[in-house]
Design an enzyme around this catalytic site. Sequence first.
Site, short mmCIF file in Angstrom:
data_model
loop_
_atom_site.label_atom_id
_atom_site.label_comp_id
_atom_site.label_asym_id
_atom_site.label_seq_id
_atom_site.Cartn_x
_atom_site.Cartn_y
_atom_site.Cartn_z
N PHE A 148 -6.12 -3.41 7.39
CA PHE A 148 -5.30 -2.31 7.91
C PHE A 148 -4.00 -2.29 7.12
O PHE A 148 -3.14 -3.15 7.29
CB PHE A 148 -4.99 -2.45 9.40
CG PHE A 148 -4.19 -1.28 9.91
CD1 PHE A 148 -4.82 -0.10 10.24
CD2 PHE A 148 -2.81 -1.35 10.00
CE1 PHE A 148 -4.09 1.00 10.67
CE2 PHE A 148 -2.06 -0.26 10.42
CZ PHE A 148 -2.71 0.92 10.76
N ASP B 38 0.30 -7.96 1.64
CA ASP B 38 0.81 -7.06 2.66
C ASP B 38 1.30 -7.90 3.83
O ASP B 38 0.54 -8.32 4.69
CB ASP B 38 -0.30 -6.10 3.10
CG ASP B 38 0.17 -5.11 4.16
OD1 ASP B 38 1.23 -5.34 4.78
OD2 ASP B 38 -0.54 -4.11 4.40
N LYS C 58 8.20 -2.98 9.10
CA LYS C 58 8.30 -3.28 10.53
C LYS C 58 9.56 -4.05 10.89
O LYS C 58 10.59 -3.46 11.12
CB LYS C 58 7.03 -3.97 11.01
CG LYS C 58 5.80 -3.05 10.92
CD LYS C 58 4.69 -3.49 11.81
CE LYS C 58 3.45 -2.62 11.64
NZ LYS C 58 3.63 -1.24 12.09
#
Length: 404
Positions: free
Chosen positions: A145, A230, A259
């Site tokens: 993801f 990531d 984030k």
Amino acid sequence: MVDDKLRTPGAVRDAERWTAHNYHPLPVVISSAEGAWLTDVDGRRYLDFLAGYSALNFGHRHPQLIAAAHAQLDRLTLTSRAFIHDQFADFCRELAELCGKDLVLPMNTGAEAVETGIKVARKWGYQVKGVPAGQANIVVAEGNFHGRTTTIVSFSTDEDARADFGPYTPGFTVVPYGDLAALTAAIDENTVAVLLEPIQGEQGVVVPPEGYLPGVRQVCTERDVLFIADEIQSGLGRTGATFACDHEGVVPDMYLLGKALGGGIVPVSAVAANADVLGVLKPGQHGSTFGGNPLACAVATEVVRLLATGEFQRRSAELGERLRAGLEGLVGKGLVEVRVRGLWAGLDIDPALMSGREACERLAARGVLAKDTHGSTIRLAPPLVITEEEIDLAMTQLAEVLAA
């Protein structure tokens, strides 16, 4: 029956009436928050065990971050990258130092960081490695993801994220996650990068086998391929280290961050790499009007300074052991398997008992907010400011949900 005097049901109906249904949120309507606690429009308090998918690593309204935001709001909020502002250099320098890299490229969202990484890797492949024009490929993993742009969903294996959004972008080879032999076999002379999550969050906090990440690092070095990590969800203290890669002493060629970098206040993402990689970009080849804006830089610089002390990494590691102990005590009592790294956990509920959604609804009724992913799996990611007592409280509520 729900009391008609409560505001929550009406607010839920309004949200469903006026927004596209691209999410299926729990029927809770939050109006305020502080630390690890949320309060809904009816005054009920909830313990936050999601932390905005790790965007709230430092809790809600961390005073140091709120102060930085307030101070910057009174001075300057946006210039675009057409000009340099006085917060920009400090942010880029301090984040680069935290990452051990030469350069930083600020963006806004995690997906933008991933797209930036893909563009940089391709350009590096053509200009530095000598890959023929239009032939660059990137190796990725099943269960990944990385975001939901059209390019990123092109290499997703989640049909909910991918179906009906084609035609898909070529240039990606998908291999099983954790399978070093398959990854190695997929690399050819035109491979420019391997793009991986060191821990797969959306898949249910899936930790790869020991030795996998060092093996990826080695093969990328041997084959002249960039290793792109990531760390948008896994990074910045979540797993008990600054980066999830740190647990095995691995340093990728490129970090993708987001984030938690925005402190739960503004969207901030970044790509960090050395000059021989990020240096391939020239003016006009990539950018963002809001990327690296003054407000974002002011907040994110304070985030980096919080991490530079090491306090939050230590808290995550130490409290993560308490979380692990609580969850492992429930294996065989409704939980089939748990996976824990720092204050990040994936738990598989016995599907004969209930779905992950049902479990989250029952937890919410008991004052704990979490989120399901993929059937009977739940992710837990409390803010790093959580206390031992709050972890114990959540474990008690989870045990009662499973027992009931």
